[in-house]
Design an enzyme around this catalytic site. Structure first.
Site, PDB file in Angstrom:
ATOM      1  N   ASP A  47      43.573  10.460 106.287  1.00 49.98           N
ATOM      2  CA  ASP A  47      43.253   9.045 106.013  1.00 49.98           C
ATOM      3  C   ASP A  47      41.895   8.783 105.356  1.00 49.98           C
ATOM      4  OD1 ASP A  47      45.228   9.300 107.922  1.00 49.98           O
ATOM      5  OD2 ASP A  47      44.317   7.937 109.349  1.00 49.98           O
ATOM      6  N   PHE A  76      38.311  10.124 114.880  1.00 44.19           N
ATOM      7  CA  PHE A  76      39.510   9.620 114.211  1.00 44.19           C
ATOM      8  C   PHE A  76      39.135   8.447 113.290  1.00 44.19           C
ATOM      9  CE2 PHE A  76      43.562  11.082 116.683  1.00 44.19           C
ATOM     10  CZ  PHE A  76      43.212  12.398 116.492  1.00 44.19           C
ATOM     11  N   SER A  77      40.171   7.838 112.708  1.00 46.07           N
ATOM     12  CA  SER A  77      39.952   6.876 111.624  1.00 46.07           C
ATOM     13  C   SER A  77      39.196   5.622 112.064  1.00 46.07           C
ATOM     14  CB  SER A  77      41.296   6.472 111.022  1.00 46.07           C
ATOM     15  OG  SER A  77      41.785   7.557 110.272  1.00 46.07           O
ATOM     16  N   ARG A 119      43.665   2.896 118.541  1.00 46.63           N
ATOM     17  CA  ARG A 119      42.837   3.528 117.513  1.00 46.63           C
ATOM     18  C   ARG A 119      42.758   2.749 116.198  1.00 46.63           C
ATOM     19  NH1 ARG A 119      47.227   7.100 118.170  1.00 46.63           N
ATOM     20  NH2 ARG A 119      48.688   7.129 116.426  1.00 46.63           N
ATOM     21  N   GLU A 125      49.679   2.402 112.745  1.00 51.82           N
ATOM     22  CA  GLU A 125      48.360   3.018 112.589  1.00 51.82           C
ATOM     23  C   GLU A 125      47.584   2.289 111.491  1.00 51.82           C
ATOM     24  OE1 GLU A 125      49.111   7.601 113.896  1.00 51.82           O
ATOM     25  OE2 GLU A 125      49.640   7.187 111.834  1.00 51.82           O
TER      26      GLU A 125
HETATM   27  C1  FRU Z   1      46.944   8.287 110.631  1.00 51.18           C
HETATM   28  C2  FRU Z   1      46.277   8.873 111.851  1.00 51.18           C
HETATM   29  C3  FRU Z   1      45.420   7.840 112.536  1.00 51.18           C
HETATM   30  C4  FRU Z   1      44.406   8.678 113.253  1.00 51.18           C
HETATM   31  C5  FRU Z   1      44.194   9.820 112.291  1.00 51.18           C
HETATM   32  C6  FRU Z   1      43.940  11.149 112.937  1.00 51.18           C
HETATM   33  O1  FRU Z   1      47.322   9.219 109.687  1.00 51.18           O
HETATM   34  O2  FRU Z   1      47.246   9.412 112.732  1.00 51.18           O
HETATM   35  O3  FRU Z   1      46.134   6.960 113.379  1.00 51.18           O
HETATM   36  O4  FRU Z   1      43.219   7.978 113.515  1.00 51.18           O
HETATM   37  O5  FRU Z   1      45.369   9.914 111.514  1.00 51.18           O
HETATM   38  O6  FRU Z   1      43.623  12.112 111.968  1.00 51.18           O
END
Ligand code: FRU
Length: 501
Positions: free
Chosen positions: A26, A82-83, A153, A208
């Site tokens: 991402d 993470f993102s 998240r 997400e």
């Molecule tokens: C989306 C995701 C997000 C997460 C990240 C982890 O592709 O699954 O929800 O924060 O990738 O790498």
């Protein structure tokens, strides 16, 4: 370099960002600051498959060529990073600024590791930078927002200035609930709950990476609407990862959609009626830049799909980003629709060919096919049941990526079953389609072809379809075809500069 390695490296895009020798997924923390566009991203600094998630970093001044920077925020023994997103805290509301300099504040998801204090949960944390985004300090009071949830998240933060006041708003997901949760804050450290949106429309997979932003409809600032984008995996219209969007109102507390087709859980029969950011298989986790001047809304997506992401045949790097897309809103048949136009003007050295007007019956290979190019083509349908182009082809019709239109079915499709290397994963060889309408008697397509991708924009940018391909590097032929009758086509090929970075 042996042959295998050089073939894999041959897929490195000319017009798209890919890291030098590591994995990415991402886009994160997209922000414009002091003349520089910053692209952070989910990155494994130690390998080329998903893992050790940290924030990689690249910078650009033209949104086309990117320079890789040192890793910005590194995972540690307690958490993966993470993102999330970045804001420029102009008013120093967070207090992290020094000497009158506005800090950059990153809001990211702490994915806590086994053995850490918060193990089993994902929660929102912050870090700040006072050197323009190159070095970051994690806040000692992290996490700043937790629900003790394992799947909470992807915080996207923006400054809300409106009738309800002036404050920070965060959109984040409860991924398994198909829900976007909104929170507010005055200082980016303390957050209070506002409201929840969802489930609605696509719920075939976890939700997400949300985003929420205002846009004028047809450029009319007095008619501004809010767009909520939500990425979803799997359950996309052609399988696997995809992003959808809703248009409506945000009153500072709650987002209300006026484009919802299915309240609650997905109705599979109506999947094609939902509004998708992109109908292809390889445009995911798309989010927009913050702090861009003149109200421009710019987005990037990850050009891959979780179905086969870890297996695509590139090395030592893996996964490109999409082109940057400028986003606007228009009203079509009384319904607000997103318009996407790729930003590519920075590609110096591009050479546009002459426009050609052709009548096609059967298949016809053209002069001027190159590995990296923009094809602008408009078809006027005649009697043919199907017509289109083959790009990155062998010229003899045996191999290539078919981009076709079936006017009777109102359908655009990409057939990548004979596009090149498809054997690395069962889910890759595919035919991906999108609904397509005739505009002023024509089907006009803008197609950006790169070493491992096609990005197609139709209906003046209202329909996008992005797919990865892994063609033989020598296959650069372009052909037009028309099956079961004649089709008139006008076509312009522009060879785009192959300025690999
Ligand atoms: C989306 C995701 C997000 C997460 C990240 C982890 O592709 O699954 O929800 O924060 O990738 O790498």
């Amino acid at each position: 370099m042996n042959t295998v390695t050089s073939t894999l490296e041959a897929y490195r895009p000319a017009m798209h960002y890919a890291s030098k020798d590591t994995w990415l997924n991402d886009p994160n923390g997209l922000v414009f600051h002091e003349g520089i566009y910053h692209l952070y991203y989910q990155n494994n600094p130690f390998g080329n498959v998903h893992g050790n998630l940290s924030w990689g970093h690249a910078t650009s001044t033209d949104l086309v060529s990117w320079e890789e920077q040192p890793v910005a925020i590194l995972c540690d023994e307690t958490e993966e990073i993470f993102s999330g997103s970045i804001v420029v805290d102009h008013g120093n509301t967070s207090g992290f600024g020094e000497d009158g300099t506005a800090p950059l504040v990153a809001v990211y998801t702490s994915a806590y590791k086994p053995g850490s204090l918060h193990q089993g949960t994902q929660a929102q944390s912050i870090a700040w930078s006072t050197d323009g985004g190159y070095t970051w300090t994690k806040y000692a009071g992290n996490p700043v927002l937790t629900r003790n949830s394992p799947e909470f998240r992807d915080p996207k933060v923006f400054r809300y200035e409106g009738p309800a006041g002036s404050y920070w708003v965060m959109a984040a997901v409860e991924a398994l609930d198909f829900a976007v949760l909104l929170y507010r804050s005055d200082d980016l450290r303390n957050w209070s709950y506002l409201s929840t949106f969802g489930p609605a429309n696509g719920t075939g997979g976890v939700w997400e990476c949300p985003d929420l932003f205002p846009l004028p409809v047809d450029g009319d600032a007095a008619n501004t609407k809010w767009v909520l984008t939500v990425n979803m995996n799997p359950g996309g219209p052609n399988g696997g990862s995809a992003g959808q969007y809703f248009v409506g109102e945000f009153n500072g507390v709650r987002f209300t959609s006026e484009t919802t087709v299915t309240e609650g859980l997905q109705d599979d029969a109506r999947l094609a009626e939902y509004d998708w950011l992109d109908w292809g298989r390889d445009y995911y986790a798309a989010v927009s830049f913050s702090n861009v001047p003149d109200g421009r809304r710019l987005m990037i997506g990850w050009m891959n799909n979780w179905q086969y992401a870890n297996h695509i045949p590139t090395a030592p790097w893996r996964s490109p980003m999409s082109l940057v897309r400028e986003i606007s809103l228009t009203s079509a048949d009384g319904r607000p629709r997103l318009v996407q136009q790729p930003v590519h003007e920075g590609a110096a050295g591009s050479t546009a060919g002459q426009a050609q007007f052709l009548s096609v019956d059967g298949s016809r290979t053209l002069d001027g096919g190159t590995a990296v190019q923009l094809l602008e083509v408009a078809f006027t349908p005649g009697t043919a049941g199907e017509f289109g182009l083959v790009v990155r082809g062998s010229g003899d019709g045996s191999t290539g990526t078919r981009i076709g239109i079936r006017p009777g079915a109102h359908q655009l499709f990409v057939d990548r079953t004979a596009s090149g290397d498809t054997a690395f994963h069962d889910a890759f060889a595919s035919v991906d389609s999108a609904p397509l309408r005739l505009v002023d008697g024509q089907y006009a397509l803008r197609i950006f072809v790169d070493h491992c991708s096609v990005e197609i924009f139709a209906e003046n940018g209202q329909v996008a379809l992005t797919d990865l391909i892994f063609p033989d590097p020598a296959n650069t032929a372009v052909s037009l075809y028309s099956t079961g009758g004649t089709t008139e086509a006008s076509l312009k090929l522009t060879a785009l500069a192959s300025g690999r970075y």
